[in-house]
Scaffold this motif. Sequence first.
Motif, PDB file in Angstrom:
ATOM      1  N   ARG A 133      64.348  58.956  36.858  1.00 51.64           N
ATOM      2  CA  ARG A 133      62.994  58.998  36.723  1.00 51.64           C
ATOM      3  C   ARG A 133      62.170  57.740  36.325  1.00 51.64           C
ATOM      4  NH1 ARG A 133      61.476  64.085  34.391  1.00 51.64           N
ATOM      5  NH2 ARG A 133      63.183  65.554  34.655  1.00 51.64           N
ATOM      6  N   GLU A 134      62.746  56.693  37.195  1.00 54.33           N
ATOM      7  CA  GLU A 134      62.211  55.140  36.885  1.00 54.33           C
ATOM      8  C   GLU A 134      60.878  55.307  37.237  1.00 54.33           C
ATOM      9  OE1 GLU A 134      65.068  55.973  38.124  1.00 54.33           O
ATOM     10  OE2 GLU A 134      66.521  54.637  37.036  1.00 54.33           O
ATOM     11  N   ARG A 135      60.657  56.144  38.514  1.00 54.80           N
ATOM     12  CA  ARG A 135      59.172  55.823  38.815  1.00 54.80           C
ATOM     13  C   ARG A 135      58.007  56.516  37.736  1.00 54.80           C
ATOM     14  NH1 ARG A 135      61.710  60.133  41.279  1.00 54.80           N
ATOM     15  NH2 ARG A 135      60.604  62.381  41.371  1.00 54.80           N
ATOM     16  N   HIS A 136      58.423  57.478  36.923  1.00 53.52           N
ATOM     17  CA  HIS A 136      57.556  57.954  35.972  1.00 53.52           C
ATOM     18  C   HIS A 136      57.145  56.931  34.935  1.00 53.52           C
ATOM     19  CE1 HIS A 136      58.197  61.715  38.067  1.00 53.52           C
ATOM     20  NE2 HIS A 136      59.354  62.137  37.528  1.00 53.52           N
ATOM     21  N   ILE A 137      58.395  56.302  34.427  1.00 52.97           N
ATOM     22  CA  ILE A 137      58.107  55.379  33.497  1.00 52.97           C
ATOM     23  C   ILE A 137      57.423  54.408  34.022  1.00 52.97           C
ATOM     24  CG2 ILE A 137      59.316  53.456  32.155  1.00 52.97           C
ATOM     25  CD1 ILE A 137      61.500  55.869  31.745  1.00 52.97           C
ATOM     26  N   THR A 138      57.585  53.703  35.418  1.00 46.22           N
ATOM     27  CA  THR A 138      56.799  52.772  35.855  1.00 46.22           C
ATOM     28  C   THR A 138      55.415  52.917  36.054  1.00 46.22           C
ATOM     29  OG1 THR A 138      58.818  51.961  37.137  1.00 46.22           O
ATOM     30  CG2 THR A 138      56.597  51.219  37.928  1.00 46.22           C
ATOM     31  N   SER A 139      55.248  54.340  36.435  1.00 39.90           N
ATOM     32  CA  SER A 139      53.657  54.801  36.419  1.00 39.90           C
ATOM     33  C   SER A 139      53.045  54.581  35.103  1.00 39.90           C
ATOM     34  CB  SER A 139      53.700  56.021  36.978  1.00 39.90           C
ATOM     35  OG  SER A 139      54.256  56.132  38.284  1.00 39.90           O
ATOM     36  N   ALA A 140      53.583  54.856  34.342  1.00 39.79           N
ATOM     37  CA  ALA A 140      53.152  54.892  32.851  1.00 39.79           C
ATOM     38  C   ALA A 140      52.715  53.443  32.470  1.00 39.79           C
ATOM     39  CB  ALA A 140      53.947  55.690  31.783  1.00 39.79           C
ATOM     40  N   ARG A 141      53.881  52.630  32.719  1.00 40.91           N
ATOM     41  CA  ARG A 141      53.751  51.217  32.584  1.00 40.91           C
ATOM     42  C   ARG A 141      52.519  50.609  33.117  1.00 40.91           C
ATOM     43  NH1 ARG A 141      57.983  49.481  34.298  1.00 40.91           N
ATOM     44  NH2 ARG A 141      59.262  49.584  32.433  1.00 40.91           N
ATOM     45  N   VAL A 142      52.214  50.943  34.472  1.00 40.97           N
ATOM     46  CA  VAL A 142      51.150  50.383  35.193  1.00 40.97           C
ATOM     47  C   VAL A 142      49.888  50.917  34.561  1.00 40.97           C
ATOM     48  CG1 VAL A 142      50.159  50.549  37.596  1.00 40.97           C
ATOM     49  CG2 VAL A 142      52.618  50.021  37.285  1.00 40.97           C
ATOM     50  N   THR A 145      49.063  49.247  31.116  1.00 45.21           N
ATOM     51  CA  THR A 145      48.770  47.683  31.207  1.00 45.21           C
ATOM     52  C   THR A 145      47.515  47.373  31.990  1.00 45.21           C
ATOM     53  OG1 THR A 145      50.448  47.446  32.961  1.00 45.21           O
ATOM     54  CG2 THR A 145      51.108  47.155  30.865  1.00 45.21           C
ATOM     55  N   SER A 146      46.899  48.521  32.458  1.00 48.58           N
ATOM     56  CA  SER A 146      45.630  48.282  33.057  1.00 48.58           C
ATOM     57  C   SER A 146      44.691  47.198  32.233  1.00 48.58           C
ATOM     58  CB  SER A 146      44.995  49.582  33.704  1.00 48.58           C
ATOM     59  OG  SER A 146      43.699  49.427  34.083  1.00 48.58           O
ATOM     60  N   PRO A 147      43.826  46.522  33.083  1.00 50.11           N
ATOM     61  CA  PRO A 147      42.806  45.852  32.124  1.00 50.11           C
ATOM     62  C   PRO A 147      41.679  46.652  31.573  1.00 50.11           C
ATOM     63  CG  PRO A 147      43.251  44.835  34.474  1.00 50.11           C
ATOM     64  CD  PRO A 147      43.924  46.211  34.279  1.00 50.11           C
ATOM     65  N   GLN A 153      45.070  48.997  21.845  1.00 48.49           N
ATOM     66  CA  GLN A 153      46.141  49.810  22.118  1.00 48.49           C
ATOM     67  C   GLN A 153      47.355  49.143  22.662  1.00 48.49           C
ATOM     68  OE1 GLN A 153      46.445  53.041  22.077  1.00 48.49           O
ATOM     69  NE2 GLN A 153      44.433  53.796  21.682  1.00 48.49           N
ATOM     70  N   LEU A 154      47.004  47.918  23.385  1.00 43.46           N
ATOM     71  CA  LEU A 154      48.021  46.951  24.098  1.00 43.46           C
ATOM     72  C   LEU A 154      49.112  46.385  23.116  1.00 43.46           C
ATOM     73  CD1 LEU A 154      46.005  45.383  27.012  1.00 43.46           C
ATOM     74  CD2 LEU A 154      47.321  47.358  27.043  1.00 43.46           C
ATOM     75  N   LEU A 155      48.755  46.379  21.685  1.00 41.39           N
ATOM     76  CA  LEU A 155      49.497  45.894  20.506  1.00 41.39           C
ATOM     77  C   LEU A 155      50.825  46.975  20.355  1.00 41.39           C
ATOM     78  CD1 LEU A 155      46.626  44.726  18.072  1.00 41.39           C
ATOM     79  CD2 LEU A 155      48.241  43.374  19.168  1.00 41.39           C
ATOM     80  N   LEU A 156      50.562  48.191  20.920  1.00 35.79           N
ATOM     81  CA  LEU A 156      51.694  49.083  20.658  1.00 35.79           C
ATOM     82  C   LEU A 156      52.954  48.590  21.118  1.00 35.79           C
ATOM     83  CD1 LEU A 156      50.286  52.742  21.422  1.00 35.79           C
ATOM     84  CD2 LEU A 156      51.473  51.993  19.240  1.00 35.79           C
ATOM     85  N   ALA A 157      54.043  48.411  20.180  1.00 35.63           N
ATOM     86  CA  ALA A 157      55.290  48.069  20.392  1.00 35.63           C
ATOM     87  C   ALA A 157      55.516  46.681  20.736  1.00 35.63           C
ATOM     88  CB  ALA A 157      55.983  48.854  21.458  1.00 35.63           C
ATOM     89  N   SER A 158      54.440  45.726  20.585  1.00 34.27           N
ATOM     90  CA  SER A 158      54.395  44.452  20.866  1.00 34.27           C
ATOM     91  C   SER A 158      55.159  43.526  19.862  1.00 34.27           C
ATOM     92  CB  SER A 158      52.954  43.597  20.927  1.00 34.27           C
ATOM     93  OG  SER A 158      52.233  44.065  19.872  1.00 34.27           O
TER      94      SER A 158
END
Length: 356
Positions: A133-142, A145-147, A153-158
Amino acid sequence: MRQSKIFFNSQLALSHKLIVIQNIRDAVLTGGEEASRDEVLLAIVILATHDIVDVAEEKQMPFNSPLKKAQWLNFYGKIREVPEHVKAITDIVRLRGGIKSLKLPGLTEIIAGRDLISAVSSISKPAIPLTIRERHITSARVWATSPLRMPSQLLLASAFKRFVAYGMTDDMLEVFDSMGHVTMAIDYYVQGMPGSPTLGMIIRTRTAVQKLVMLLPTAEELELNISASSTPDIYECSRLTAIIFGMAVIFPVSNSYNVLQTLVQRLKAAIEVSRIKSTDECLDIFLWILVLGGIAALDKPERPWFVSQLALLTERSKEKLNWIEAEHRLRSFLWLESTCGAGGRCLWTEVLYLLL
């Protein structure tokens, strides 16, 4: 047939059930490919997940979980599965050469979902190997992290990356990063914000991410001798807290009182041996661990202990720590205000009362 209620033991439902059981028995006795056909496997899955329903509900819900009805989690989370059926499913999948061999559309997702519900409800490792299911996780990451996404929101888990010296592993950081992405997606979807992902994408991703959370090895499995170390080791505390967060936000199974009871007991024990209280450098992540553990401990004997630890942490802070500042720090770990905020404010009221 069920109308507004579930009647598994009605005469009509039982008559259909007996026919299914007889047909499964005939297929199994025939042996060979007939015994392991996808249709036979699906029938066993249905028997396993439509048998005994635990209708008890918690008096108070510690978390206001979003999407708890998606995939019928509010129903299937109450099912107590028959062990013989579950073993049959696992055995047939293994004999077939793994879950990738299944051809019936949707069957893989049904089995993986059932397996994950069982793992979360028993705080154990999923029995069915992780599907690709890497493609699902990759899609969520893309997407995350969109500009176009908000900086807050981008602070989550940082913030987890700051604690590598205290036991955070690369695998754990990667899983937490994925949890942050799916949390952001859920937040956008629930609020109906422009550019939010589809519910289908969220469901597929959350199943994959929660499975990764449950597959994280325990400190014992990693052979970490935490109690013997002079440096704080927060690995096990963070793993248990992530499971709590997953149950609150990402994969909210129903009737979670007993599961959360076990988790807060284990979390309290892990904190005691972690030495996390001994260093000011871990105050922020300790805050995250205590707040989520304290919310989950609602109506449980461990609640006063979490409140007292938060009171001590507040007194140790260089500046007066109020809820607004505390929640700001929590957002850099794993946090969703719409789910955890009400429980957090209630917990903080108890902390302030103790400090009077």
